[in-house]
Design a protein around this motif. Structure first.
Motif, PDB file in Angstrom:
ATOM      1  N   GLU A 135       0.835  -1.193   0.106  1.00 11.77           N
ATOM      2  CA  GLU A 135       0.004   0.073   0.043  1.00 11.77           C
ATOM      3  C   GLU A 135       0.704   1.431  -0.094  1.00 11.77           C
ATOM      4  OE1 GLU A 135      -3.093  -0.194   3.079  1.00 11.77           O
ATOM      5  OE2 GLU A 135      -3.655  -2.312   2.501  1.00 11.77           O
ATOM      6  N   SER A 136       2.059   1.121   0.298  1.00 12.98           N
ATOM      7  CA  SER A 136       2.943   2.353   0.571  1.00 12.98           C
ATOM      8  C   SER A 136       3.429   2.985  -0.910  1.00 12.98           C
ATOM      9  CB  SER A 136       4.055   2.124   1.291  1.00 12.98           C
ATOM     10  OG  SER A 136       4.853   0.914   0.925  1.00 12.98           O
ATOM     11  N   GLU A 137       3.406   2.003  -1.934  1.00 10.37           N
ATOM     12  CA  GLU A 137       3.917   2.612  -3.103  1.00 10.37           C
ATOM     13  C   GLU A 137       3.083   1.904  -4.353  1.00 10.37           C
ATOM     14  OE1 GLU A 137       6.619   4.392  -4.505  1.00 10.37           O
ATOM     15  OE2 GLU A 137       6.969   5.060  -2.376  1.00 10.37           O
ATOM     16  N   PRO A 138       2.620   2.812  -5.132  1.00 15.57           N
ATOM     17  CA  PRO A 138       1.874   2.296  -6.158  1.00 15.57           C
ATOM     18  C   PRO A 138       2.927   1.436  -7.182  1.00 15.57           C
ATOM     19  CG  PRO A 138       2.485   4.441  -6.739  1.00 15.57           C
ATOM     20  CD  PRO A 138       2.890   4.095  -5.484  1.00 15.57           C
ATOM     21  N   VAL A 139       2.353   0.522  -7.974  1.00 15.70           N
ATOM     22  CA  VAL A 139       2.847  -0.262  -8.776  1.00 15.70           C
ATOM     23  C   VAL A 139       3.252   0.363 -10.299  1.00 15.70           C
ATOM     24  CG1 VAL A 139       2.635  -2.357 -10.251  1.00 15.70           C
ATOM     25  CG2 VAL A 139       1.711  -2.361  -7.938  1.00 15.70           C
ATOM     26  N   ARG A 140       4.580   0.435 -10.547  1.00 15.41           N
ATOM     27  CA  ARG A 140       4.820   1.191 -11.894  1.00 15.41           C
ATOM     28  C   ARG A 140       5.472   0.194 -12.484  1.00 15.41           C
ATOM     29  NH1 ARG A 140       6.329   4.642  -7.659  1.00 15.41           N
ATOM     30  NH2 ARG A 140       5.174   6.662  -7.751  1.00 15.41           N
ATOM     31  N   LEU A 141       5.175   0.158 -13.884  1.00 19.88           N
ATOM     32  CA  LEU A 141       5.702  -0.689 -14.817  1.00 19.88           C
ATOM     33  C   LEU A 141       6.610  -0.067 -15.895  1.00 19.88           C
ATOM     34  CD1 LEU A 141       2.961  -3.345 -15.581  1.00 19.88           C
ATOM     35  CD2 LEU A 141       4.621  -3.458 -14.212  1.00 19.88           C
TER      36      LEU A 141
END
Length: 152
Positions: free
Chosen positions: A21-27
């Motif tokens: 929850e602390s970081e959004p998923v980035r691709l």
């Protein structure tokens, strides 16, 4: 996109990261390059210091080509110190100054230059030729598959 969905490694990573929850998923997508087994390394950063460097492909090697030496080791043999110095410099100059976490795992490709392949969570990624317990007390150790003993 289909190739991405057929990768167990990618699906596993996405499942793990989606629960954070602390970081959004980035691709980040890059052009695909074939990488020889002897050119990929896994680096372990603990407390913002390089704890260990392991040959990424440490099992299931190609057939031996000379004196029962795994091909992936044969191409590193005699170049261990050079590889360690190259990787250590890259980690110190290009990775550690930009960290927003203290512990992580970085996969690198060394060809004509060093290329960052991916970043993985520390403690959840394959420790390759280390154990995470060993990494707690390491400082920049380099490990690769060793020459097997000859059996007569």
């Amino acid at each position: 996109m289909k190739k991405l969905l057929y990768s167990e490694r990618i699906l596993d990573d996405l499942a793990r990261y989606s629960s954070l929850e602390s970081e959004p998923v980035r691709l980040l997508f890059r052009e695909w390059h074939p990488i020889r087994k002897s050119e990929e390394f896994r680096c372990f950063i603990k407390d913002r210091k390089l704890a260990g460097i392991s040959q990424y492909h440490y099992a299931g090697f190609d057939e031996c080509w000379h004196e029962n030496v795994p091909l992936a080791f044969a191409e590193i043999y005699g170049r261990q110190e050079e590889r360690k110095a190259t990787i250590s410099a890259f980690i110190e100059e290009k990775v550690i100054p930009h960290l927003h976490v203290d512990d992580l795992v970085v996969d690198l490709w060394i060809d004509q230059r060093v290329t960052l392949i991916e970043i993985n969570p520390y403690g959840l990624s394959d420790p390759c030729l280390f154990t995470y317990q060993e990494l707690e007390n390491c400082l920049g150790e380099f490990r690769c598959v060793q020459r097997p003993k000859m059996v007569l």
